[in-house]
Design a protein around this motif. Structure first.
Motif, PDB file in Angstrom:
ATOM      1  N   PHE A   7      -0.695   7.364   0.775  1.00  0.00           N
ATOM      2  CA  PHE A   7      -1.546   8.484   0.375  1.00  0.00           C
ATOM      3  C   PHE A   7      -2.627   7.951  -0.556  1.00  0.00           C
ATOM      4  CE2 PHE A   7       2.620   8.546  -1.742  1.00  0.00           C
ATOM      5  CZ  PHE A   7       2.262   8.030  -2.979  1.00  0.00           C
ATOM      6  N   ASP A   8      -3.644   8.766  -0.760  1.00  0.00           N
ATOM      7  CA  ASP A   8      -4.736   8.357  -1.624  1.00  0.00           C
ATOM      8  C   ASP A   8      -4.327   8.494  -3.088  1.00  0.00           C
ATOM      9  OD1 ASP A   8      -6.536   7.739   0.393  1.00  0.00           O
ATOM     10  OD2 ASP A   8      -7.192   9.815   0.575  1.00  0.00           O
ATOM     11  N   ALA A   9      -4.421   7.408  -3.799  1.00  0.00           N
ATOM     12  CA  ALA A   9      -4.171   7.382  -5.244  1.00  0.00           C
ATOM     13  C   ALA A   9      -4.892   6.152  -5.777  1.00  0.00           C
ATOM     14  CB  ALA A   9      -2.672   7.285  -5.535  1.00  0.00           C
ATOM     15  N   ARG A  20       0.846  -1.193   0.000  1.00  0.00           N
ATOM     16  CA  ARG A  20       0.000   0.000   0.000  1.00  0.00           C
ATOM     17  C   ARG A  20       0.883   1.246   0.000  1.00  0.00           C
ATOM     18  NH1 ARG A  20      -1.195  -3.336   3.812  1.00  0.00           N
ATOM     19  NH2 ARG A  20      -0.335  -2.027   5.454  1.00  0.00           N
ATOM     20  N   CYS A  48      -0.819   2.860  -8.539  1.00  0.00           N
ATOM     21  CA  CYS A  48       0.182   2.519  -7.518  1.00  0.00           C
ATOM     22  C   CYS A  48       0.804   1.197  -7.945  1.00  0.00           C
ATOM     23  CB  CYS A  48      -0.468   2.411  -6.154  1.00  0.00           C
ATOM     24  SG  CYS A  48      -1.168   3.966  -5.581  1.00  0.00           S
ATOM     25  N   THR A  58       3.185  -1.115   4.023  1.00  0.00           N
ATOM     26  CA  THR A  58       3.019   0.256   3.550  1.00  0.00           C
ATOM     27  C   THR A  58       4.368   0.827   3.136  1.00  0.00           C
ATOM     28  OG1 THR A  58       1.145   0.548   5.039  1.00  0.00           O
ATOM     29  CG2 THR A  58       2.176   2.557   4.188  1.00  0.00           C
ATOM     30  N   ASP A 102      -5.729   2.667  -7.198  1.00  0.00           N
ATOM     31  CA  ASP A 102      -4.978   1.415  -7.138  1.00  0.00           C
ATOM     32  C   ASP A 102      -4.261   1.124  -8.449  1.00  0.00           C
ATOM     33  OD1 ASP A 102      -4.385  -1.120  -5.625  1.00  0.00           O
ATOM     34  OD2 ASP A 102      -5.430  -1.976  -7.359  1.00  0.00           O
TER      35      ASP A 102
END
Length: 135
Positions: A98-100, A95, A105, A121, A102
């Motif tokens: 931060f928000d991005a 993971r 990433c 993470t 899937d």
């Protein structure tokens, strides 16, 4: 790495670059695996779509393996990076902090099996977030 139009050109004549940074993937038990982060990868706009970025990334991967690294992570375009072996990092249980999306990433095993057992993470150096390291 710097891509140059000719071998003897100076840095001022560079047409693109890629930067690899040491990152860690930290599991819940606080064990950590070291990987490389790719960011940025850039090519001058007028010289894009000529294979320069591809050549830079492939060479960065070769050098990473020679330096003993087995995997690379990045946040990037879901349609561009799979041609270099990148898949969603979530497939490995990795993971980002931060928000991005899937699909953006991404992780690549530069050495087959190098992400086996790696999960957790991603921990970036403080400088990625504009912070200074504590003394």
């Amino acid at each position: 790495l710097l891509s140059r139009r000719q071998r003897q050109m100076c840095i001022r004549d560079s047409v693109g670059h890629v930067l690899l940074t040491r990152l860690e993937v930290v599991a819940e038990d606080r064990s950590a695996a070291t990987v490389l982060g790719v960011a940025p990868l850039s090519v001058l706009p007028g010289l894009q779509n000529r294979g320069i970025g591809s050549a830079l990334l492939r060479e960065a991967h070769r050098r990473a393996v020679r330096a003993g690294f087995g995997a690379a992570l990045l946040v990037g375009h879901a349609d561009y990076y799979p041609r270099f072996g990148y898949v969603p990092a979530s497939r490995f249980g990795i993971r980002f902090p931060f928000d991005a999306p899937d699909a953006c990433c991404l992780a690549a095993e530069l050495v087959p099996g190098s992400l086996g057992g790696v999960h957790g993470t991603v921990r970036y150096p403080a400088a990625f977030f504009g912070e200074t390291p504590e003394a």
